[in-house]
Write a protein that holds these residues in place. Structure first.
Motif, PDB file in Angstrom:
ATOM      1  N   GLY A  49       0.816  -1.199   0.000  1.00 24.76           N
ATOM      2  CA  GLY A  49       0.000   0.000   0.000  1.00 24.76           C
ATOM      3  C   GLY A  49       0.855   1.258   0.000  1.00 24.76           C
TER       4      GLY A  49
ATOM      5  N   ASP B 105      -2.176  -4.539   1.686  1.00 23.40           N
ATOM      6  CA  ASP B 105      -3.479  -4.405   2.337  1.00 23.40           C
ATOM      7  C   ASP B 105      -4.327  -5.623   1.973  1.00 23.40           C
ATOM      8  OD1 ASP B 105      -5.872  -3.690   3.449  1.00 23.40           O
ATOM      9  OD2 ASP B 105      -6.154  -1.871   2.254  1.00 23.40           O
TER      10      ASP B 105
ATOM     11  N   THR C 221      -8.054  -5.536   0.538  1.00 15.76           N
ATOM     12  CA  THR C 221      -8.439  -5.101  -0.813  1.00 15.76           C
ATOM     13  C   THR C 221      -8.966  -6.259  -1.650  1.00 15.76           C
ATOM     14  OG1 THR C 221      -6.160  -5.419  -1.602  1.00 15.76           O
ATOM     15  CG2 THR C 221      -6.770  -3.211  -0.836  1.00 15.76           C
TER      16      THR C 221
ATOM     17  N   TYR D 263     -10.104  -4.526  -8.942  1.00 10.45           N
ATOM     18  CA  TYR D 263     -10.160  -3.129  -8.526  1.00 10.45           C
ATOM     19  C   TYR D 263     -11.040  -3.025  -7.298  1.00 10.45           C
ATOM     20  CZ  TYR D 263     -11.747   1.726  -8.357  1.00 10.45           C
ATOM     21  OH  TYR D 263     -12.074   2.996  -7.940  1.00 10.45           O
TER      22      TYR D 263
ATOM     23  N   ILE E  68      -9.735   5.282  -0.881  1.00 10.96           N
ATOM     24  CA  ILE E  68      -8.676   4.358  -1.272  1.00 10.96           C
ATOM     25  C   ILE E  68      -9.059   3.674  -2.573  1.00 10.96           C
ATOM     26  CG2 ILE E  68      -7.340   2.319  -0.588  1.00 10.96           C
ATOM     27  CD1 ILE E  68      -8.052   3.053   2.340  1.00 10.96           C
ATOM     28  N   ASP E  69      -8.168   3.722  -3.542  1.00  7.66           N
ATOM     29  CA  ASP E  69      -8.353   2.998  -4.804  1.00  7.66           C
ATOM     30  C   ASP E  69      -7.190   2.035  -4.978  1.00  7.66           C
ATOM     31  OD1 ASP E  69     -10.738   4.270  -6.350  1.00  7.66           O
ATOM     32  OD2 ASP E  69      -9.614   5.979  -5.575  1.00  7.66           O
ATOM     33  N   ASP E  70      -7.516   0.779  -5.246  1.00  2.00           N
ATOM     34  CA  ASP E  70      -6.488  -0.238  -5.394  1.00  2.00           C
ATOM     35  C   ASP E  70      -6.700  -0.995  -6.706  1.00  2.00           C
ATOM     36  OD1 ASP E  70      -4.288  -1.588  -3.570  1.00  2.00           O
ATOM     37  OD2 ASP E  70      -5.289  -3.203  -4.655  1.00  2.00           O
TER      38      ASP E  70
ATOM     39  N   ASN F   1      -5.107  -3.927  -9.623  1.00  2.00           N
ATOM     40  CA  ASN F   1      -4.222  -5.045  -9.925  1.00  2.00           C
ATOM     41  C   ASN F   1      -4.512  -5.546 -11.328  1.00  2.00           C
ATOM     42  OD1 ASN F   1      -2.700  -6.077  -7.300  1.00  2.00           O
ATOM     43  ND2 ASN F   1      -4.769  -5.464  -6.668  1.00  2.00           N
TER      44      ASN F   1
ATOM     45  N   ARG G  85      -1.417  -0.656  -8.323  1.00  2.00           N
ATOM     46  CA  ARG G  85      -1.339   0.712  -7.803  1.00  2.00           C
ATOM     47  C   ARG G  85      -2.280   0.864  -6.622  1.00  2.00           C
ATOM     48  NH1 ARG G  85       0.519   5.703  -8.691  1.00  2.00           N
ATOM     49  NH2 ARG G  85      -0.769   7.489  -8.139  1.00  2.00           N
ATOM     50  N   ASN G  86      -1.828   1.651  -5.638  1.00  3.00           N
ATOM     51  CA  ASN G  86      -2.636   1.971  -4.475  1.00  3.00           C
ATOM     52  C   ASN G  86      -2.616   3.472  -4.264  1.00  3.00           C
ATOM     53  OD1 ASN G  86      -2.638   2.332  -1.184  1.00  3.00           O
ATOM     54  ND2 ASN G  86      -4.017   0.718  -1.866  1.00  3.00           N
TER      55      ASN G  86
ATOM     56  N   ASP H 216       2.873   2.681  -6.940  1.00  2.00           N
ATOM     57  CA  ASP H 216       2.591   1.659  -7.950  1.00  2.00           C
ATOM     58  C   ASP H 216       3.822   0.803  -8.203  1.00  2.00           C
ATOM     59  OD1 ASP H 216       4.184   2.910 -10.000  1.00  2.00           O
ATOM     60  OD2 ASP H 216       2.511   4.241 -10.435  1.00  2.00           O
TER      61      ASP H 216
END
Length: 821
Positions: A128, A145, A148, A297, A333-335, A337, A359-360, A390
């Motif tokens: 994160g 995290d 997520t 996401y 929070i945006d995650d 993959n 990216r986090n 990222d």
């Protein structure tokens, strides 16, 4: 006092466990030998040899199915579900700790959260953006995290409890958690969950009753064929969690009407809403090759509280908040993959070419607050800036079977990887950190925004290569060896290695062991994070009060302020891992016992705030520090540094027995973790810095004890699963050993206390495919010891210790409806 686990104690414990297992093993000889008693999960973590099962592996691996993970209460936190099923994992619940409230770190074997590597389908996951800089467990770390990824997305999770840097790269000092996504081309399911806390508890100032923390979630998955012979598995979850509050009553002097039964703080889980979507796909191609892709996401909005401000607080503006206020910290929070690759055979080698990106992002907002230096003209909501991280990976892996005249072909695995990382800090709006026209506290109360001086956009890259050998030298002896070389653009190169062996003395008993070296690279966040707040401080000079603005906070390791106090470029942590244990199995019974020792040098820590008065430091030390900081207009500074050396000793015990009787099928499981960490070396300030110091100058008593006593030294989990026809049930008891809540002054220490939590769940499957479940977690409403009133202060904000390994929310009731098709 440190608890030591000697080698003789470990061996004695292992021997005793074997003797205790003998009666159970004798009973297991009459157990049925059908599929219900065979436990043969094939694992891919800790070995690159195809077909190894969990009990045949050279290293200890726990396999936790996705179904088990979704049966942990409301199922909205993967890390909490893992901690409930794997005793070596702990997941405390920090509160009033800024970003750590929103991104809670988990620990494995009592080590730092960032000393465990997390993989997704065997590919390195990204950490994160947040670095934990408050007093919660894991202070100074930046980690993956786990929350997520919703549990519905997973087929299973493999937890490798062994050092594995030589096999998987940096960060795998404590072990590896491999999140294996669900893979299906047909079928599906929907799950709806509702739960709430219903609890009674005591705090230092009285009794409370609460019904709060409502949780609802809707999740589902579906398997679809992809162009005929491929698969596409889609999954997702929508969840909402209302906040919990376990603050104490405020002291009457902090309440505008003098009440002794008013709660003005909020201490507990944040209010959270999240939406997650994931996919996992594979498609056979020509000539035996296969293309694959997976990713997901999550967007999460989270709101937590800071310490309450009483009506008579010096930084309150009564015309805005006549009764005081509770600053709130919001985090968006945006995650992301995304992974893809090709795998297949060419030239006698099984190749895997892959690319991964993650990216986090975390954006802060402070509301229900004010900037007191603007007085009545202050706004009450602020954009406070954010963090971003990222990671891009490109890797080539190969596996080849080599005929070396052994019992079976030698498995040779090798590969190379390129990784690029980026870390960013963005500034908040000026009023979130500025000093207004009045002589009062500057910046948004609760969480002042990041300033332009904190803004960074840094990156680094590394290239690595590894080789991994494993083979059976005879029918009963397996030996493995691995080596890995990594070269980082910011601090140089490193080489790690591992040797492992297993001896099957019979089909029922085997011994195994390993020795390895490992490392954890300093994170970009640890190198480049900074956060400076401007405070109004009044001092007495010559008997006259003098008010001035001062800067205090976190400084980058290359900042002149940190350098003046002895900061140097960060180096990687280095470890040596030793492990040894045995496997006993017979029919439906199994027992594994694994002892370990982990020596870590140059652990990266977050220093004390140097310049502030502390009990361990003399006035001469404080004055000399302030003299070094004076040219920079700073009165308190902390930074990241290497220097703490630790030794961790422990034992993991896992046992399971399956049997089928006339009154149902039973699975009994038991697991225990004994773990103790001792500090054997502390950092010293360079001799070039002219400050008289004590051993706790850079890393004081409270932080030292959080390493050795901040996680339970004993944790036991026992459960039984029962099924008969359409009925099934689970009962689980989890014992947590005591934890110390330490302070720099020993008289303020207090104990969390040990506790046993009981969880129950019953299920019934209707003829039309719907399964209904009801349950309760923490049936007897257990709590840690409350925070003493002498520590809690006038607002009573902190009702319970955040170091509690099982939290402080009390009894949780839930119901679940699931439909499979």
């Amino acid at each position: 006092m440190h608890v030591r686990i000697s080698r003789s104690v470990l061996l004695g414990f292992a021997s005793a466990a074997t003797l205790l297992a003998c009666p159970l093993a004798a009973q297991a000889q009459s157990a049925p030998q059908d599929d219900t008693t065979q436990i043969e999960e094939v694992v891919v973590t800790g070995t690159r040899t195809v077909g190894r099962t969990r009990l045949d592996s050279v290293a200890p691996v726990d396999v936790i199915s996705g179904e088990v993970l979704t049966r942990q209460g409301a199922g909205t936190e993967l890390a909490a579900a893992l901690a409930a099923t794997a005793p070596a994992i702990n997941f405390p619940r920090p509160a009033i700790s800024d970003g750590s409230d929103h991104v809670r770190p988990a620990t494995l074997r009592g080590l730092a959260p960032d000393q465990t590597l997390v993989l997704i389908n065997g590919q390195r996951g990204h950490v994160g953006a947040l670095v934990n800089v408050n007093g919660a467990l894991g202070r100074g770390s930046t980690a993956f995290d786990l929350n997520t990824i919703p549990a519905i997305t997973l087929g299973n999770v493999e937890v490798l409890r062994d050092g594995a840097s030589a096999q998987y790269g940096a960060d795998a000092i404590a072990g590896v958690i491999n999140l294996r996504l669900r893979q299906a081309s047909s079928g599906g399911g929907l799950t709806a969950v509702y739960g709430t806390y219903d609890t009674e508890y005591d705090t230092a100032r009285g009794k409370h009753e609460r019904r709060d923390g409502e949780q609802t979630s809707l999740s589902g998955w579906i398997g679809l064929p992809l162009f005929g012979d491929g698969f596409l598995t889609l999954s997702g979850e929508i969840q909402e969690r209302e906040p919990t509050n376990r603050s104490d009553y405020a002291a009457p002097g902090s309440v505008s009407n003098g009440s002794s039964t008013t709660v003005i703080g909020r201490y507990g889980d944040p209010k959270t809403t999240s939406q997650s979507a994931w996919f996992n796909a594979g498609k056979p191609l020509a000539n035996g090759w296969e293309g694959y892709a997976f990713g997901g996401y999550q967007h999460r909005d989270s709101e937590s509280a800071a310490t309450a401000r009483a009506f008579n607080n010096a930084n309150n503006v009564v015309s805005i908040y006549p009764n005081g206020f509770l600053p709130m910290i919001g985090a968006a929070i945006d995650d992301y993959n995304l992974f893809g690759g090709l795998k297949g055979e060419a030239g006698g080698i099984d190749w895997d070419f892959s690319v991964g990106w993650g990216r986090n992002e975390l954006e802060y907002k402070t509301f229900n607050s004010l900037n007191a230096s603007y007085g009545a003209a202050s706004q009450t909501s602020f954009d406070s800036g954010g963090l971003g991280y990222d990671q891009l990976t490109v890797s080539v892996d190969g596996v080849k079977q080599i005929d070396a005249n052994l019992y079976e072909p030698l498995n040779l695995a090798f590969g190379v990887e390129y990784r690029r990382e980026t870390f960013e800090v963005s500034a908040g709006e000026p009023t979130s950190y500025n000093k207004g026209p009045l002589n009062a506290g500057a910046g948004a109360q609760g969480f002042p925004g990041f300033q332009p001086s904190n803004v960074v956009d840094e990156d680094r890259s590394n290239v690595s290569a590894y080789i991994d050998l494993e083979g059976k030298f005879s029918e009963n002896i397996t030996i493995g060896a691995a080596a890995r070389y990594e070269d980082y653009s910011d601090f140089g190169d490193t080489l790690t290695g591992k040797l492992s062996a297993r001896w099957d003395t019979s089909e029922h008993f085997a011994v195994r062991g390993a020795i390895s070296t490992g490392f954890k690279a300093p994170a970009l966040q640890q190198q480049f994070f900074s956060y400076v707040a401007t405070n109004l401080v009044t001092t007495v000079v010559g008997g006259v009060p003098v008010t001035s603005l001062v800067n205090a906070g976190s400084f980058r390791v290359n900042d002149p302020v940190a350098i003046a106090l002895g900061s140097r470029p960060l180096e990687p942590e280095r470890s040596t891992n030793f492990s040894g244990g045995f496997i006993l199995r017979n029919g439906g019974f199994e027992l594994t016992v694994d002892a370990y020792r982990i020596d870590i040098e140059d652990r990266i820590i977050y220093s004390e705030t140097l310049g502030l008065t502390r009990p361990s430091q003399s006035a001469a030390t404080t004055n000399a520090t302030l003299a070094l900081l004076a040219p920079f207009g700073v009165t308190g500074a902390r930074f990241f540094l290497n220097g703490v050396d630790t030794t961790t000793n422990g034992v993991d015990i896992v046992t399971r027995y399956r049997t089928e009787q006339d009154f149902g099928q039973f699975t009994f499981t038991g697991a225990a973790n004994f773990n103790a960490t001792e500090i054997v070396g502390l950092p010293e300030i360079p001799s070039t810095v002219a400050v008289p110091t004590s051993p706790g100058y850079l890393f004081d008593r409270a932080n030292q004890l959080s390493f050795s006593d901040g996680t339970p030294k004993r944790k036991f989990v026992g459960s039984v699963d029962w099924s008969l026809g359409d009925f099934s049930a689970t009962a689980r008891a989890t014992y947590y050993g005591d934890v110390l809540v330490a302070n720099n002054t020993s008289t303020l220490d207090y104990q969390v206390g040990d506790a046993t939590l009981i969880d129950l769940e019953g299920r019934y499957t209707f003829p039309f495919g719907v399964t209904a479940a009801v349950g309760v977690n923490n049936l007897t409403d257990e709590y840690p010891n409350f925070t003493p009133a002498t520590i809690n202060g006038g607002t009573g904000s902190v009702g319970f210790p955040s170091f509690s390994p099982y939290g402080f929310n009390g009894r949780f009731l839930f119901g679940r409806l699931s439909y499979s098709f």
